[in-house]
Design an enzyme around this catalytic site. Structure first.
Site, PDB file in Angstrom:
ATOM      1  N   LYS A  22      27.123  26.157  51.646  1.00 36.42           N
ATOM      2  CA  LYS A  22      25.850  25.674  51.116  1.00 36.42           C
ATOM      3  C   LYS A  22      25.012  25.053  52.232  1.00 36.42           C
ATOM      4  O   LYS A  22      25.258  23.920  52.627  1.00 36.42           O
ATOM      5  CB  LYS A  22      26.096  24.642  50.009  1.00 36.42           C
ATOM      6  CG  LYS A  22      24.822  24.005  49.466  1.00 36.42           C
ATOM      7  CD  LYS A  22      25.102  23.052  48.314  1.00 36.42           C
ATOM      8  CE  LYS A  22      23.854  22.284  47.913  1.00 36.42           C
ATOM      9  NZ  LYS A  22      24.101  21.288  46.873  1.00 36.42           N
TER      10      LYS A  22
ATOM     11  N   ASP B 171      29.574  16.688  45.531  1.00 40.39           N
ATOM     12  CA  ASP B 171      29.188  16.870  46.930  1.00 40.39           C
ATOM     13  C   ASP B 171      29.543  15.596  47.683  1.00 40.39           C
ATOM     14  O   ASP B 171      28.920  14.555  47.471  1.00 40.39           O
ATOM     15  CB  ASP B 171      27.680  17.137  47.054  1.00 40.39           C
ATOM     16  CG  ASP B 171      27.293  18.516  46.532  1.00 40.39           C
ATOM     17  OD1 ASP B 171      28.031  19.051  45.688  1.00 40.39           O
ATOM     18  OD2 ASP B 171      26.239  19.034  46.956  1.00 40.39           O
TER      19      ASP B 171
ATOM     20  N   LYS C 295      29.174  22.283  53.303  1.00 37.17           N
ATOM     21  CA  LYS C 295      27.723  22.146  53.168  1.00 37.17           C
ATOM     22  C   LYS C 295      27.181  21.512  54.438  1.00 37.17           C
ATOM     23  O   LYS C 295      27.823  20.639  55.019  1.00 37.17           O
ATOM     24  CB  LYS C 295      27.457  21.265  51.939  1.00 37.17           C
ATOM     25  CG  LYS C 295      26.028  20.882  51.682  1.00 37.17           C
ATOM     26  CD  LYS C 295      25.906  20.127  50.350  1.00 37.17           C
ATOM     27  CE  LYS C 295      24.563  19.461  50.190  1.00 37.17           C
ATOM     28  NZ  LYS C 295      24.450  18.677  48.949  1.00 37.17           N
TER      29      LYS C 295
END
Lengths: 308, 317
Positions: free
Chosen positions: A244, A145, A208
């Protein structure tokens, strides 16, 4: 490596036109989707689906090996007295904890995600960020991430931001890359759309919303804008990018609202943990409580569920 | 003489309400031509006054069958929301000193004293005689003051130092149970409500209360008093609605730690006793009690919702 990145850009120039977002329209759409009522069997199904999409997360300065082990144990044993409960998709930790998480989760198919690139601020050089990414992957991370450089983005240096993502993606190779836009710092939905398009263009597997360190974190309007970016990209290229939302989703009801939004924007193909995740820590417990409520008819208490 | 007439004539021009601020019960108000502003009685959850999430209501009638007002008819989801609020309030409320809780309960008494007329009027309009209403409200205020005094005393009185045959310092102290569900009395709608809520919250518990079904007005007005008396949001939550619809949720909810039932239905009592075993709730059945009597106030009622914690503290030599 930097050369390669440049080559990509030559073959396909980075997007220069971005759709404008109608904020009022987005909010109305969200409100409308939230009025859906999901009950009984569909609710249980949705809850279990949401559970299987969770990236159980601990990203704190005070994290210890013990805390990470406990989190992994929780990922493996959400609530053993409820059989047939799906397990979460992944645990998400700092890169120094990846080894511990990998070791504790060995033998299961729960993935380990690691944050990288000077998380949460992203204020560092590309060289350091690449090093960090490679370290996380070397430790065994299945997913990375990363955060984008919001300062550069807001200053209009889209080439820099895009190149950076592309470089990290290259370092990741086959490891899944989730790109955190940190929408709480992007100020407008137009910017969210812009950043989404750039991240997708640069090779993100997932986009995300947030690090969870900035308020507001994930909100439904922001997520809808990002989902639409994914949808438009899919129509254009046929390639499916994952989504996400992270931070601030702690109630089962919210999770179901997000699922409704995903289904209505992207369709059933996205309703699995390969293409949709929740970044959360306390959401799992609330979902478990709701599932127990559906089974027993009694409202449940946190006293009987593992602590977050 | 001249001046007098002047005053009299001016007086007649001023709207009546301003001349002589009437009690809420003042029938002279009806002479006014203006349309009355009626209060909407809503429920009290987490320091706010929402309507029932279900949108339902029931008609409240006085003893003569006149329609007084519409009451919110709380649903199981309202109850669930109230329990969430009560649970969230437990830790900060129970962490306060007994002294501070006592101050707050005294504050409730102060606020109630200034709004006495409203409560008396509400009791009267629900069919209680004026004399009994005055009596009930006065007793309620006195009872608040009585319990306020106990707030910083019950703990030391019910605590003990226990002699043990080992090198330990052994002592027992009462600690709050947690969230208490209260089905308030149907009769004695106001004094009964207060007599059950106050000892519970005094001991650091929080509560979710179902008010009297036929006489719920004062319960909601009492919520307004609570809201303006430094009682933190969530410590007391008051619902109005039907016992038969809600009581099984009171007794079944796993996050409610104790239940107080003050009505007389034997079938209901049995159902509560069975259902409350799910998480071993403390059950207190307080039926056929004269809530006006001084015997209905005593520190042992505080103890009902306390758990005795015993600590073995090693002594080094």
């Amino acid at each position: 490596m930097a050369v390669k990145t440049r080559k990509t850009r030559q073959s396909k120039p980075i997007p220069s036109h971005f759709p404008n977002i109608d904020q009022v329209g987005i909010e109305e759409r969200v409100a409308r989707l939230n009025s859906r009522s999901i009950k009984k069997d569909s609710k249980v199904k949705a809850l279990k689906l949401a559970l299987s999409m969770i990236d159980l997360t601990t990203l704190e300065g005070k994290d210890t090996e013990g805390k990470v082990r406990q989190l992994c144990y929780k990922a493996l044993h959400l609530h053993d007295s409820l059989p047939k409960l799906p397990h979460v998709a992944a645990v998400c930790v700092y890169n120094s904890m990846v080894g511990i998480a990998k070791e504790t989760l060995a033998g299961s198919d729960i993935k380990v995600a690691s944050v990288a690139t000077a998380f949460p601020s992203g204020m560092s050089t590309l060289k350091v960020k690449l090093q960090e990414t490679k370290f996380a992957i070397g430790q065994g991370a299945d997913e990375v991430d990363m955060v984008i450089s919001r300062g550069k983005f807001l200053a209009g240096e889209y080439n820099y931001v895009t190149d950076e993502i592309a470089a990290i993606k290259e370092a990741c190779g086959k490891v899944h890359l989730k790109v955190i836009l940190e929408t709480g710092e992007l100020n407008t939905l137009d910017n969210v759309r812009k950043a989404s398009d750039l991240a997708i263009f640069a090779g993100a597997d997932f986009i995300k919303t947030s690090t969870g360190k900035i308020q507001p974190a994930a909100t439904m309007p922001v997520t809808l804008v990002m989902l639409e970016a994914i949808r438009d990209h899919y129509y254009l290229t046929g390639k499916k990018i994952g989504m996400k939302p992270a931070g601030g989703i702690s109630k089962a009801k919210q999770a179901i609202q997000y699922l409704v939004m995903v289904k209505e924007t992207l369709g059933n193909a996205w309703l699995n943990n390969n293409l949709f995740r929740f970044g959360a820590s306390s959401l799992a417990n609330d979902i478990i409580m709701q599932i127990i409520k559906q089974e027993t008819g009694r409202y449940h208490s946190k006293d009987y569920i593992s602590i977050d | 003489m001249k001046t007098k007439t002047k005053i009299a004539s001016r007086k007649s021009q001023i709207p009546r309400v301003l001349v002589n601020l009437p009690e809420a019960s003042d029938e002279r108000l009806d002479l006014d031509k203006r349309i009355k502003v009626l209060k909407t009685y809503k429920i009290y959850i987490d320091g706010k006054f929402p309507r029932s999430e279900s949108g339902r209501y029931y008609k409240l009638k006085d003893s003569k069958g006149n329609h007084i007002t519409n009451m919110s008819r709380a649903s199981r989801k309202d109850f669930r929301n109230a329990v969430v609020a009560a649970r969230n309030a437990v830790s900060s409320w129970s962490d306060r000193t007994g002294f501070n809780r006592g101050q707050i309960i005294y504050r409730i008494a102060e606020m109630l004293e200034t709004r006495k007329a409203q409560f008396i009027w509400e009791l009267v309009s629900q069919g209680i005689s004026r004399e009994n209403s005055v009596n009930e409200v006065n007793t309620a205020i006195d009872r608040l003051v009585y319990y306020a005094g106990w707030a910083d005393k019950y703990q030391q009185i019910f605590s003990s130092v226990n002699p043990v045959n080992a090198s330990y310092f052994n002592f027992s102290v009462p600690e709050p149970t947690g969230v208490v569900g209260i089905i308030a009395p149907e009769e004695f709608s106001f004094i009964g409500l207060i007599s059950n809520i106050i000892p519970a919250i005094l001991g650091g518990n929080t509560c979710v209360v179902l008010a009297s079904e036929s006489m719920p007005l004062t319960a909601i007005s009492f919520a307004e008093v609570l809201q303006s008396s430094d009682v933190p949001a969530g410590v007391v939550n008051i619902l109005t609605g039907f016992e038969k619809e809600l009581v099984s949720h009171f007794s079944g909810h796993m996050d409610v730690n104790a239940i107080i039932y003050t009505r007389n239905d034997p079938a209901q009592i049995k159902a509560i006793q069975i259902s409350a075993t799910s998480n071993l709730k403390r059950i207190h059945i307080r039926k056929d009690q004269n809530w006006m009597s001084p015997e209905s106030q005593n520190p042992y009622i505080i103890l009902d919702n306390q758990e005795i914690k015993t600590i073995w503290h090693p002594i080094g030599f």
